[in-house]
Design a protein around this motif. Structure first.
Motif, short mmCIF file in Angstrom:
data_model
loop_
_atom_site.label_atom_id
_atom_site.label_comp_id
_atom_site.label_asym_id
_atom_site.label_seq_id
_atom_site.Cartn_x
_atom_site.Cartn_y
_atom_site.Cartn_z
N ALA A 29 -1.41 4.30 5.85
CA ALA A 29 -1.43 4.54 4.41
C ALA A 29 -0.94 5.94 4.07
O ALA A 29 -0.17 6.13 3.13
N ARG A 30 -1.36 6.94 4.84
CA ARG A 30 -0.96 8.30 4.54
C ARG A 30 0.51 8.56 4.90
O ARG A 30 1.18 9.36 4.25
N ARG A 31 1.01 7.88 5.90
CA ARG A 31 2.44 8.00 6.26
C ARG A 31 3.31 7.57 5.09
O ARG A 31 4.36 8.17 4.82
N ALA A 32 2.86 6.55 4.36
CA ALA A 32 3.64 6.02 3.25
C ALA A 32 3.68 6.99 2.06
O ALA A 32 4.53 6.85 1.18
N LEU A 33 2.78 7.97 2.04
CA LEU A 33 2.71 8.90 0.92
C LEU A 33 3.54 10.16 1.12
O LEU A 33 3.66 10.98 0.20
#
Length: 296
Positions: A29-33
């Motif tokens: 999830a954080r990679r996508a941000l």
């Protein structure tokens, strides 16, 4: 207080709270941000997904792509402190998000948290003696376990003063009560996410119920943003007194794991202080009317 949220939603809701892959869910999830430009990588225009690719995170964190893939997939569950620090840097995590990463990355810290929902008698007495400020005890999953008269009057227009998350996401009055509902919702979800590194059953139940019943909650929850709430300024629109701005403080209750005391205060001599004085009068009238009714 009664709880009307269902204890469990469909089986699929538990996916992101599955302790076996909490780390992988968070990393993905954080990679996508994170945009490539943020970390100095070129935007090549051929990306099929938002954010960074797995191989880019691996490069920035100083690990092999295969190892990073295994972390996201939950096939590697014992990263070292050095690897977690590299990932925190690669994903540009702030202090709160990095602390969350370290907690979920260390399996020994993932035991179910001991919690209690019983409010001790001395604490209830303290609440009753806090006549000048709204104060209430919050438990696991943001359940309201006890409240003084002033807090009851502050939140009186909600259908139930029972769970702060249910009130924000499922009660129509919330969008009138909170001057900036979007901000209130974001803060509430970030705060809840911060509490899930060390899980408890009630929080998992709340997440499941709201994921099913509130698209707004589900969308914010999927962002994996983490920020514990300890203090902030709140802006409300109350049906009786109109606009009021209060300062919120969260106080840990050392004798009751999983509980904290929420208190709202106002600057002396301010318009908010006048508003609190009016709320105090309304609370006193409410108590008096209740006493008269019981006597009759």
């Amino acid at each position: 207080m009664s709880r009307t949220l269902p204890e469990r939603g469909p089986a699929g809701y538990r996916r992101d709270m599955d302790r076996g892959n909490a780390l992988g869910e968070f990393l993905g999830a954080r990679r996508a941000l994170v945009s490539p430009a943020t970390v100095g990588l070129p935007e090549d225009g051929t990306r099929r997904v938002p954010g960074l690719r797995r191989e880019e995170v691996a490069l920035l964190a100083g690990v092999s792509t295969d190892y990073y893939v295994r972390l996201e997939q939950g096939r590697e569950r014992h990263p070292s402190q050095q690897v977690l620090e590299g990932l925190a840097c690669a994903l540009r995590l702030d202090e709160d998000a990095a602390a969350h990463l370290y907690r979920i990355g260390l399996p020994a810290q993932l035991a179910m948290a001991p919690v209690t929902t019983a409010v001790a008698a001395p604490l209830r007495q303290l609440l009753d003696q806090m006549h000048a400020v709204p104060a209430f005890v919050v438990g696991p999953g943001q359940d309201v376990l006890a409240a003084n008269a002033l807090a009851e009057v502050l939140y009186r227009a909600f259908a139930r003063f029972d769970n702060l998350l249910r009130m924000i996401f499922l009660d129509p009055h919330a969008r009138e009560f909170y001057a900036d509902w979007d901000q209130a919702a974001r803060v509430a979800v970030r705060n809840l996410r911060a509490s899930t590194a060390v899980p408890d059953q009630r929080t998992e139940q709340i997440v499941g119920a709201l994921t099913v019943r509130s698209p707004a909650f589900a969308s914010l929850w999927a962002r994996y943003e983490v920020r514990p709430r300890t203090q902030e300024d709140k802006h409300f629109h109350h049906p009786d007194i109109g606009e009021i701005r209060l300062h919120f403080e969260k106080l840990t209750i050392a004798s009751a794991p999983g509980q904290h005391l929420s208190v709202y205060t106002a600057e002396p001599g301010s318009a908010a202080a006048d508003g609190l004085a009016l709320l105090t009068s309304l609370a006193a009238d409410r108590v008096t009317n209740a006493d008269v009714g019981s006597a009759g």
